[in-house]
Motif scaffolding. Structure first.
Motif, PDB file in Angstrom:
ATOM      1  N   ASP A 277       0.815  -1.218   0.000  1.00 52.89           N
ATOM      2  CA  ASP A 277       0.000   0.000   0.000  1.00 52.89           C
ATOM      3  C   ASP A 277       0.845   1.263   0.000  1.00 52.89           C
ATOM      4  N   PHE A 278       1.959   1.199   0.726  1.00 60.36           N
ATOM      5  CA  PHE A 278       2.729   2.406   1.001  1.00 60.36           C
ATOM      6  C   PHE A 278       3.954   2.559   0.110  1.00 60.36           C
ATOM      7  N   TYR A 279       4.195   1.576  -0.760  1.00 61.81           N
ATOM      8  CA  TYR A 279       5.391   1.650  -1.599  1.00 61.81           C
ATOM      9  C   TYR A 279       5.466   2.935  -2.422  1.00 61.81           C
ATOM     10  N   PRO A 280       4.377   3.365  -3.080  1.00 61.49           N
ATOM     11  CA  PRO A 280       4.503   4.574  -3.905  1.00 61.49           C
ATOM     12  C   PRO A 280       4.989   5.791  -3.122  1.00 61.49           C
ATOM     13  N   ALA A 281       4.659   5.854  -1.837  1.00 61.05           N
ATOM     14  CA  ALA A 281       5.052   7.004  -1.021  1.00 61.05           C
ATOM     15  C   ALA A 281       6.421   6.820  -0.369  1.00 61.05           C
ATOM     16  N   LEU A 282       6.866   5.557  -0.247  1.00 56.24           N
ATOM     17  CA  LEU A 282       8.072   5.289   0.543  1.00 56.24           C
ATOM     18  C   LEU A 282       9.167   4.560  -0.238  1.00 56.24           C
ATOM     19  N   ALA A 283       9.027   4.496  -1.549  1.00 56.64           N
ATOM     20  CA  ALA A 283       9.891   3.639  -2.360  1.00 56.64           C
ATOM     21  C   ALA A 283      11.375   3.675  -1.990  1.00 56.64           C
ATOM     22  N   PRO A 284      12.017   4.830  -1.935  1.00 50.79           N
ATOM     23  CA  PRO A 284      13.456   4.812  -1.666  1.00 50.79           C
ATOM     24  C   PRO A 284      13.807   4.292  -0.269  1.00 50.79           C
ATOM     25  N   LEU A 285      12.853   4.386   0.648  1.00 46.12           N
ATOM     26  CA  LEU A 285      13.144   4.035   2.041  1.00 46.12           C
ATOM     27  C   LEU A 285      12.912   2.561   2.358  1.00 46.12           C
ATOM     28  N   VAL A 286      12.197   1.854   1.482  1.00 47.79           N
ATOM     29  CA  VAL A 286      11.893   0.446   1.770  1.00 47.79           C
ATOM     30  C   VAL A 286      12.519  -0.511   0.770  1.00 47.79           C
ATOM     31  N   GLU A 287      13.020  -0.013  -0.342  1.00 51.94           N
ATOM     32  CA  GLU A 287      13.608  -0.905  -1.345  1.00 51.94           C
ATOM     33  C   GLU A 287      14.815  -1.644  -0.786  1.00 51.94           C
ATOM     34  N   GLY A 288      14.895  -2.923  -1.137  1.00 53.80           N
ATOM     35  CA  GLY A 288      15.982  -3.772  -0.680  1.00 53.80           C
ATOM     36  C   GLY A 288      15.710  -4.478   0.629  1.00 53.80           C
ATOM     37  N   ARG A 289      14.616  -4.118   1.283  1.00 53.52           N
ATOM     38  CA  ARG A 289      14.322  -4.710   2.597  1.00 53.52           C
ATOM     39  C   ARG A 289      13.448  -5.958   2.462  1.00 53.52           C
TER      40      ARG A 289
END
Length: 410
Positions: A277-289
Motif C-alpha cells: 500500500d505504502f510503496y509509492p510514497a516510501l519507495a526509496p526508504l523500503v527498497e531492498g528490505r
C-alpha cells in the motif's frame, strides 16, 4: 481506481457497490422509501441470494487500505458469479463506510444484519472496529470475515481472520532480523488495541531470539509530528525497529524516521510501512528490505497471476497490489466455498461450514481455521522489495501455524 461517478452518494453510512455484479437488493438503507421499514427477523431468505455486508473505511486515515480491501472483494464476487454463483445462487454485496470509527462499525453491522438480511459480514481495517463488528456478529450469529493483518486478543465464534496473525508475521521474521541486524529492538505503533497487542507478541519472540526490546512507543492515529517519538527511539540505540504504524501514519513516521536520522540502511526495519500500500510514497526508504506477508503480487501461481491481472485491468493499477486486497479476494472465495458446502444461506449453517472447510489454493494446501482461535493456518512468504515496486517472493514458509488458544472459542 473506480471513478467516483459510479458510486452513489452514501447516506447514513451506506453506498452501493460500484461494479456491475448483480445487486438486486430488496431494501436499501440509502433509499428514503425504506427508512423506518419494519424488520421481520434477521435471517435471509433460505432460497435467496448470498448477501455480503462489507464494512470498510472509505474515508478517514486508513481509507487507502479500506479501498484496497473493497476492490479485492469486488473481484472475488465477480469471479464467483461468473462461475455460477454459490450453488446456483447469485452473490450480492453492500458496501458501507465506517470511517474507521468503532461506533459507526457497530451501528452499520446491525443495520446490515437487520435490514439487508446479509448472510455474511466482511471487512474493517483497525483492530477496534474488528472487535466492534465481532461482538455484533456473535450476538446475531452471523459470520464475519476479516482480511487485514493481525488478530484480536480473544476469539469470537462467528469471526474468521484471513489476514496473517501477529505470530504468523513475526515468527518467520524476527529470528532472521535479529540475527542480521542485532539484538536491540524498538517497537513503535499507532495507539489503539492491535499495535499494543503486536508489541506484546514481538517482545516475546524477540526474547526467544536472544534479543531485548529497548523501546516501545505509541501515538494516536493521525499523528503529524513524530519527531519526539523518533528521538526517544534513537536514544535507545536500536539495531532493529518493528513498526505497526498504520494508514497515513505509516508514511509519516517512516519519512520522519529517515529525516531525523533514525532510519538508515544499517537499521533493520520491518512492519506495516513495508506493505505494498505504502510503496509509492516510501519507495526509496523500503527498497531492498525483506518483508513477511501472507500474499504478494509477486506470487507466481496461476490463481495469483489471474487475480493480479484482473486487479490491474479493473482499477488501472500500476503500483504494487496491496496485500489486503489479495487476502480479501482469496478470503471471500474461501467463505463462499464454505457457503456452497453448507448448501444454505442460513448464517448459522454457513458459520459451521466455515469451521470445517479445507481449501487448496494460493494461501497454501489444506488451509483451514484452527478451532481454538479462528486463525487461518496458511503459508507465509518472505518477499524482497525491489526497485519499481516488485515484491519478489524469496522464501515460502509452508503452513505457518498459530494455534495459540484464545478465550471465546472451543
Amino acid at each position: 481506481m473506480v471513478p467516483s461517478s459510479l458510486l452513489r452518494r452514501p447516506e447514513r453510512g451506506l453506498m452501493r457497490a460500484p461494479r456491475t455484479v448483480a445487486l438486486a437488493l430488496v431494501c436499501a438503507l440509502a433509499l428514503t422509501s425504506c427508512q423506518g421499514a419494519a424488520v421481520s427477523g434477521d435471517a435471509p431468505a433460505a432460497d435467496g441470494p448470498v448477501r455480503i455486508g462489507v464494512i470498510v473505511p472509505l474515508t478517514g486515515p486508513v481509507s487507502q487500505v479500506g479501498t484496497a480491501l473493497r476492490n479485492g472483494l469486488e473481484l472475488a464476487v465477480e469471479k464467483v458469479n461468473a462461475e455460477g454463483g454459490v450453488g446456483g445462487r447469485p452473490v450480492e454485496y453492500v458496501v458501507v463506510d465506517d470511517a474507521g470509527d468503532p461506533a459507526n462499525s457497530t451501528q452499520l453491522a446491525r443495520r446490515l444484519i437487520r435490514q439487508e438480511k446479509v448472510t455474511l459480514l466482511f471487512g474493517t481495517i483497525t483492530g477496534d472496529t474488528a472487535e466492534a463488528v465481532g461482538k455484533v456478529a456473535d450476538e446475531a450469529e452471523v459470520p464475519f470475515g476479516t482480511a487485514i493483518l493481525g488478530d484480536t486478543e480473544h476469539c469470537f465464534p462467528y469471526q474468521w481472520g484471513f489476514g496473517e496473525s501477529t505470530r504468523q508475521m513475526l515468527a518467520p521474521a524476527v529470528p532472521a532480523l535479529v540475527a542480521k541486524y542485532g539484538k536491540r529492538v524498538a517497537v513503535v505503533g499507532s495507539d489503539y488495541n492491535y499495535p499494543r497487542f503486536y508489541a506484546g507478541i514481538a517482545e516475546e519472540l524477540v526474547k526467544e531470539a536472544g534479543g531485548t526490546v529497548v523501546a516501545r512507543e505509541f501515538s494516536p492515529l493521525g499523528q503529524t509530528d513524530w519527531q519526539p517519538v523518533v528521538k526517544r527511539i534513537a536514544a535507545a540505540k536500536p539495531d532493529l525497529v518493528l513498526s505497526m504504524t498504520v494508514g497515513a501514519d505509516a508514511v509519516t513516521f517512516t519519512r520522519q524516521a529517515q529525516q531525523f536520522g533514525l532510519l538508515t540502511p544499517e537499521l533493520g526495519y520491518e512492519g506495516a510501512p513495508l506493505d505494498a500500500d505504502f510503496y509509492p510514497a516510501l519507495a526509496p526508504l523500503v527498497e531492498g528490505r525483506p518483508h513477511t506477508v501472507r500474499w504478494s503480487d509477486g506470487a507466481e501461481d496461476a490463481e495469483s497471476r489471474a487475480f493480479t491481472d484482473a486487479y490491474r485491468s479493473a482499477y488501472d493499477w500500476k503500483a504494487p497490489i496491496p496485500e489486503v486486497a489479495g487476502n480479501a479476494y482469496f478470503g471471500v472465495r474461501f467463505l463462499l466455498g464454505a457457503a456452497a458446502k453448507a448448501g444454505s444461506t442460513d448464517p448459522k449453517a454457513v458459520n459451521e461450514a466455515i469451521g470445517a472447510f479445507r481449501h487448496d489454493g494460493p494461501l497454501g494446501e489444506g488451509t483451514r481455521f484452527h478451532p481454538s482461535n479462528h486463525v487461518l493456518q496458511a503459508d507465509m512468504r518472505t518477499v524482497t522489495i525491489g526497485a519499481g515496486g516488485t515484491y519478489e517472493v524469496t522464501t515460502t514458509h509452508p503452513k505457518v501455524a498459530d494455534e495459540t488458544p484464545k478465550k471465546g472459542c472451543s
